[in-house]
Design an enzyme around this catalytic site. Structure first.
Site, PDB file in Angstrom:
ATOM      1  N   ASP A 191      56.759  28.320  35.236  1.00 24.70           N
ATOM      2  CA  ASP A 191      57.538  29.554  35.249  1.00 24.70           C
ATOM      3  C   ASP A 191      59.081  29.195  35.816  1.00 24.70           C
ATOM      4  O   ASP A 191      59.549  29.930  36.768  1.00 24.70           O
ATOM      5  CB  ASP A 191      56.860  30.416  36.329  1.00 24.70           C
ATOM      6  CG  ASP A 191      57.569  31.922  36.146  1.00 24.70           C
ATOM      7  OD1 ASP A 191      57.948  32.469  35.104  1.00 24.70           O
ATOM      8  OD2 ASP A 191      57.429  32.819  37.322  1.00 24.70           O
TER       9      ASP A 191
ATOM     10  N   ASN B  82      63.747  31.203  40.208  1.00 26.76           N
ATOM     11  CA  ASN B  82      62.926  30.061  40.912  1.00 26.76           C
ATOM     12  C   ASN B  82      63.690  28.849  41.292  1.00 26.76           C
ATOM     13  O   ASN B  82      62.882  27.824  41.727  1.00 26.76           O
ATOM     14  CB  ASN B  82      61.643  29.721  40.145  1.00 26.76           C
ATOM     15  CG  ASN B  82      60.418  30.962  40.607  1.00 26.76           C
ATOM     16  OD1 ASN B  82      60.553  31.703  41.359  1.00 26.76           O
ATOM     17  ND2 ASN B  82      59.531  31.119  39.379  1.00 26.76           N
TER      18      ASN B  82
ATOM     19  N   ASP C 280      58.157  28.022  44.160  1.00 30.45           N
ATOM     20  CA  ASP C 280      56.896  29.035  43.532  1.00 30.45           C
ATOM     21  C   ASP C 280      56.244  28.340  42.414  1.00 30.45           C
ATOM     22  O   ASP C 280      56.414  28.624  41.180  1.00 30.45           O
ATOM     23  CB  ASP C 280      57.294  30.278  43.305  1.00 30.45           C
ATOM     24  CG  ASP C 280      56.207  31.234  42.934  1.00 30.45           C
ATOM     25  OD1 ASP C 280      55.026  30.948  43.075  1.00 30.45           O
ATOM     26  OD2 ASP C 280      56.449  32.474  42.460  1.00 30.45           O
TER      27      ASP C 280
END
Length: 328
Positions: A200, A205, A216
């Site tokens: 992701d 992030n 994360d």
């Protein structure tokens, strides 16, 4: 645990009791951080250090899958990368309290990633190259394996069954998603080496504190390297090619990049769009979602998504983006 679980029972006293059960003594209040899938809080402990505690949404991941997320972070740390891995207590990083699973991380702040700075792209190419070099060293056994067509084939019927999809748009959604899936199957997508990935990797992030670091790893999975590239690209095609060139040049200091994977970008974008809508639909019983995503229940939103899916169908018919012909 019900499929309609939400975090209403995770009260402040429960949070504190969970931390204290592992001899973690907060010396400040718990500051809620921006997270909808899990519940994440920052606090200062009695050692005057700041920490982040993440309570995992029950039934999303198995304990084995979360353990693999944590082990991946430790593997990256051991490779010398600036990755935030969860703390261990008596050899365990996945902690339990009542029916909740949680983990505690050192807190680290920084500035946001800037797509306007070539230096950030260079650092990112180096970082992703090292992450993927380590990620290729072994495979996940329990985390998901990215498969664009199979993931869409499973997600589309679930999305179409959502009561939030306006009845007036059902047939149009069913048609365009079926066409998308058929087009992706007909593309003869390139084969790729599946490696452990962040999964992701978008700008939200990534932070920088002298050098870039990723946050994360909750969505880490096994898949193609380009999954950790494409969400970061921005601007027109020329700007994206420049970004790709900088990324690839630095990335290949550590591991090879299969340029044919660039043909996966638009199919991956289709996958993400469908899975994002399905995620919202499946989480709608959690009161946090109607509160923060009220537009999801409007017909205008679904019409916009329908147009985006049609646009994706057109993009699938166009040649894939590539690096400059004289790159190699």
């Amino acid at each position: 645990m019900s499929a309609h679980f939400h975090f209403a029972q995770l009260q402040p006293e429960t949070l504190l009791d969970a931390l204290q059960s592992y001899r973690i003594l907060p010396d400040s209040g718990l500051l809620a951080l921006n997270s909808y899938e899990n519940r994440v809080y920052q606090f200062r402990a009695d050692d005057q250090q700041k920490y982040v505690v993440k309570f995992y949404r029950p039934e999303r991941w198995t304990a084995a899958q979360i353990d693999e997320e944590h082990q991946f972070c430790r593997d990256l740390q051991q490779a010398g990368l600036d990755i935030i891995a969860p703390l261990q207590f008596d050899g365990q990083s996945l902690l339990q309290y009542q029916h909740y699973s949680f983990a505690v991380f050192p807190s680290k702040g920084g500035r946001a990633f800037s797509a306007e700075q070539d230096e950030h792209w260079e650092q990112l190419g180096n970082l992703l190259g090292q992450i993927h070099q380590t990620g290729a060293g072994q495979a996940f056994r329990h985390r998901p394996q990215l498969n664009i067509a199979a993931d869409l084939q499973q997600a589309i019927p679930e999305l179409l069954r959502s009561p939030l999809l306006p009845a007036s748009l059902y047939e149009s959604f069913a048609l365009v998603t079926a066409e998308l899936l058929q087009s992706i199957r007909q593309l003869r997508l390139p084969e790729f080496k599946a490696i452990r990935l962040h999964g992701d990797c978008h700008a939200g992030n990534i932070l920088t504190d002298q050098r870039l670091f990723l946050l994360d790893f909750d969505d880490c999975l096994q898949g193609p390297a380009v999954q950790d590239w494409w969400m970061l690209l921005s601007g027109d095609e020329m700007e994206q090619r420049i970004q790709l060139e900088i990324l690839a040049e630095q990335y290949q200091n550590f591991t090879d990049f299969n340029q044919s994977e660039l043909a996966l970008i638009e199919p991956l974008r289709c996958r993400r769009q469908v899975l994002y809508m399905l995620w919202l639909a499946k989480r709608w019983a959690d009161p946090a979602f109607p509160l923060h995503f009220p537009w999801f229940a409007t017909e205008d939103y679904w019409r916009q998504q329908l147009e985006q899916l049609k646009l994706q169908q057109q993009r699938l018919q166009q040649p894939a983006i590539s690096l400059y012909p004289d790159y190699y």
